[in-house]
Design a protein around this motif. Structure first.
Motif, PDB file in Angstrom:
ATOM      1  N   PHE A 135     -18.964 -21.862 -47.576  1.00  0.00           N
ATOM      2  CA  PHE A 135     -20.240 -21.681 -47.687  1.00  0.00           C
ATOM      3  C   PHE A 135     -20.843 -20.814 -49.052  1.00  0.00           C
ATOM      4  CE2 PHE A 135     -19.591 -22.305 -43.046  1.00  0.00           C
ATOM      5  CZ  PHE A 135     -20.774 -22.977 -43.038  1.00  0.00           C
ATOM      6  N   ASN A 136     -20.107 -20.183 -49.192  1.00  0.00           N
ATOM      7  CA  ASN A 136     -20.003 -19.062 -50.466  1.00  0.00           C
ATOM      8  C   ASN A 136     -20.424 -20.835 -51.745  1.00  0.00           C
ATOM      9  OD1 ASN A 136     -19.890 -17.450 -52.521  1.00  0.00           O
ATOM     10  ND2 ASN A 136     -18.711 -17.710 -52.919  1.00  0.00           N
ATOM     11  N   VAL A 155     -23.053 -22.632 -50.344  1.00  0.00           N
ATOM     12  CA  VAL A 155     -24.677 -21.767 -50.663  1.00  0.00           C
ATOM     13  C   VAL A 155     -24.802 -21.592 -52.242  1.00  0.00           C
ATOM     14  CG1 VAL A 155     -23.764 -19.570 -50.702  1.00  0.00           C
ATOM     15  CG2 VAL A 155     -26.733 -20.171 -50.099  1.00  0.00           C
ATOM     16  N   LYS A 156     -23.729 -21.469 -52.971  1.00  0.00           N
ATOM     17  CA  LYS A 156     -24.129 -21.347 -54.773  1.00  0.00           C
ATOM     18  C   LYS A 156     -24.601 -22.781 -55.568  1.00  0.00           C
ATOM     19  CE  LYS A 156     -20.806 -17.217 -55.732  1.00  0.00           C
ATOM     20  NZ  LYS A 156     -19.928 -17.621 -56.425  1.00  0.00           N
ATOM     21  N   VAL A 157     -24.284 -24.052 -54.781  1.00  0.00           N
ATOM     22  CA  VAL A 157     -24.528 -25.382 -54.728  1.00  0.00           C
ATOM     23  C   VAL A 157     -26.027 -25.269 -54.601  1.00  0.00           C
ATOM     24  CG1 VAL A 157     -24.341 -27.836 -55.134  1.00  0.00           C
ATOM     25  CG2 VAL A 157     -22.228 -26.308 -55.157  1.00  0.00           C
ATOM     26  N   GLY A 158     -26.405 -25.429 -53.262  1.00  0.00           N
ATOM     27  CA  GLY A 158     -28.256 -25.725 -52.763  1.00  0.00           C
ATOM     28  C   GLY A 158     -28.728 -24.598 -53.671  1.00  0.00           C
ATOM     29  N   SER A 159     -28.440 -23.213 -53.527  1.00  0.00           N
ATOM     30  CA  SER A 159     -29.366 -22.336 -53.977  1.00  0.00           C
ATOM     31  C   SER A 159     -29.396 -22.468 -55.010  1.00  0.00           C
ATOM     32  CB  SER A 159     -28.727 -21.064 -54.568  1.00  0.00           C
ATOM     33  OG  SER A 159     -27.791 -21.038 -55.407  1.00  0.00           O
ATOM     34  N   PHE A 160     -28.824 -24.130 -56.055  1.00  0.00           N
ATOM     35  CA  PHE A 160     -29.078 -24.325 -57.702  1.00  0.00           C
ATOM     36  C   PHE A 160     -30.276 -25.279 -57.613  1.00  0.00           C
ATOM     37  CE2 PHE A 160     -27.837 -27.921 -61.255  1.00  0.00           C
ATOM     38  CZ  PHE A 160     -28.321 -26.329 -62.029  1.00  0.00           C
ATOM     39  N   LEU A 161     -29.994 -25.608 -56.402  1.00  0.00           N
ATOM     40  CA  LEU A 161     -31.127 -26.759 -56.758  1.00  0.00           C
ATOM     41  C   LEU A 161     -32.645 -26.698 -56.205  1.00  0.00           C
ATOM     42  CD1 LEU A 161     -29.077 -29.035 -53.399  1.00  0.00           C
ATOM     43  CD2 LEU A 161     -29.357 -29.632 -55.641  1.00  0.00           C
ATOM     44  N   LEU A 162     -32.566 -25.427 -56.419  1.00  0.00           N
ATOM     45  CA  LEU A 162     -34.242 -24.648 -55.982  1.00  0.00           C
ATOM     46  C   LEU A 162     -34.622 -24.999 -57.648  1.00  0.00           C
ATOM     47  CD1 LEU A 162     -33.431 -21.024 -54.689  1.00  0.00           C
ATOM     48  CD2 LEU A 162     -35.022 -23.651 -53.580  1.00  0.00           C
ATOM     49  N   PHE A 163     -33.336 -25.057 -58.769  1.00  0.00           N
ATOM     50  CA  PHE A 163     -34.723 -25.366 -60.142  1.00  0.00           C
ATOM     51  C   PHE A 163     -34.644 -26.731 -60.310  1.00  0.00           C
ATOM     52  CE2 PHE A 163     -32.001 -21.194 -60.598  1.00  0.00           C
ATOM     53  CZ  PHE A 163     -33.221 -20.262 -60.690  1.00  0.00           C
ATOM     54  N   PHE A 221     -24.205 -20.125 -40.352  1.00  0.00           N
ATOM     55  CA  PHE A 221     -22.167 -20.112 -39.844  1.00  0.00           C
ATOM     56  C   PHE A 221     -21.200 -20.101 -40.292  1.00  0.00           C
ATOM     57  CE2 PHE A 221     -25.341 -23.931 -38.260  1.00  0.00           C
ATOM     58  CZ  PHE A 221     -25.428 -23.558 -36.748  1.00  0.00           C
ATOM     59  N   ALA A 222     -21.913 -19.034 -41.398  1.00  0.00           N
ATOM     60  CA  ALA A 222     -20.871 -18.696 -41.951  1.00  0.00           C
ATOM     61  C   ALA A 222     -19.537 -17.740 -41.702  1.00  0.00           C
ATOM     62  CB  ALA A 222     -21.574 -17.479 -43.050  1.00  0.00           C
ATOM     63  N   THR A 223     -18.611 -17.407 -41.479  1.00  0.00           N
ATOM     64  CA  THR A 223     -17.432 -16.043 -41.219  1.00  0.00           C
ATOM     65  C   THR A 223     -16.952 -15.690 -42.058  1.00  0.00           C
ATOM     66  OG1 THR A 223     -15.926 -18.236 -40.460  1.00  0.00           O
ATOM     67  CG2 THR A 223     -17.866 -17.437 -38.087  1.00  0.00           C
ATOM     68  N   GLU A 224     -16.062 -15.291 -41.645  1.00  0.00           N
ATOM     69  CA  GLU A 224     -14.997 -14.408 -42.781  1.00  0.00           C
ATOM     70  C   GLU A 224     -13.975 -15.613 -42.802  1.00  0.00           C
ATOM     71  OE1 GLU A 224     -13.755 -11.362 -45.348  1.00  0.00           O
ATOM     72  OE2 GLU A 224     -15.380 -11.476 -44.026  1.00  0.00           O
ATOM     73  N   SER A 246     -18.711 -11.169 -49.827  1.00  0.00           N
ATOM     74  CA  SER A 246     -18.074 -10.839 -48.980  1.00  0.00           C
ATOM     75  C   SER A 246     -18.845 -12.095 -47.881  1.00  0.00           C
ATOM     76  CB  SER A 246     -18.060  -9.206 -48.700  1.00  0.00           C
ATOM     77  OG  SER A 246     -19.559  -8.662 -48.178  1.00  0.00           O
ATOM     78  N   SER A 247     -18.411 -12.328 -46.621  1.00  0.00           N
ATOM     79  CA  SER A 247     -19.299 -13.444 -45.991  1.00  0.00           C
ATOM     80  C   SER A 247     -20.240 -12.111 -45.498  1.00  0.00           C
ATOM     81  CB  SER A 247     -18.466 -13.928 -44.797  1.00  0.00           C
ATOM     82  OG  SER A 247     -17.598 -12.259 -43.945  1.00  0.00           O
ATOM     83  N   SER A 248     -20.039 -10.561 -44.663  1.00  0.00           N
ATOM     84  CA  SER A 248     -20.923 -10.610 -44.514  1.00  0.00           C
ATOM     85  C   SER A 248     -22.754 -10.023 -45.776  1.00  0.00           C
ATOM     86  CB  SER A 248     -20.398  -8.920 -44.462  1.00  0.00           C
ATOM     87  OG  SER A 248     -20.794  -7.982 -45.297  1.00  0.00           O
ATOM     88  N   GLN A 249     -22.548 -10.631 -46.894  1.00  0.00           N
ATOM     89  CA  GLN A 249     -23.399 -10.661 -47.992  1.00  0.00           C
ATOM     90  C   GLN A 249     -23.909 -12.074 -47.290  1.00  0.00           C
ATOM     91  OE1 GLN A 249     -21.610  -9.084 -51.666  1.00  0.00           O
ATOM     92  NE2 GLN A 249     -22.643  -7.947 -51.611  1.00  0.00           N
TER      93      GLN A 249
END
Length: 119
Positions: free
Chosen positions: A91-92, A95-103, A82-85, A30-33
């Motif tokens: 944004f989901n 952020v998934k693509v972005g967090s993959f860039l940590l690797f 900036f994420a909203t409903e 969810s967007s709240s997460q």
């Protein structure tokens, strides 16, 4: 040899921290997460930054791929801010693509460190 061992230990720690961040964002429902991240995730991001700075301090060289993790952290900051409903699907994905860039820096560092250990 002590320097290489320390760099390898930092690399293992970065793998663990990156996995924590990546795993959290892969499980977001969810967007709240996306906007209310837990303290462990924040601690993991800060820990990743510290290990990246320590790696730079120990190795005394800054490579182009060492800057990629900034894109990952930027994607997390933008998403949290900036994420909203309504914008949740974008944004989901973002952020998934972005967090993959940590690797990315981890994989390249692991490749070069393994080449140095073979010498």
């Amino acid at each position: 040899m002590k320097r290489k061992t320390l760099l390898f230990a930092l690399l293992l720690l970065k793998i663990l921290l990156a996995f924590i961040v990546f795993r959290y964002f892969m499980g977001v429902q969810s967007s709240s997460q996306l906007t209310k991240i837990p303290f462990l995730l924040l601690f993991s991001c800060i820990g990743y930054i510290i290990t990246q700075l320590l790696s730079y301090y120990i190795s005394k060289e800054q490579n182009w791929w060492d800057w990629v993790y900034y894109l990952a952290l930027l994607s997390i900051m933008i998403t949290v801010s900036f994420a909203t409903e309504n914008t949740y699907p974008f944004f989901n994905w973002f952020v998934k693509v972005g967090s993959f860039l940590l690797f990315v820096p981890i994989a390249i560092d692991l490749f070069y460190l393994s080449k140095q250990l073979k010498k």
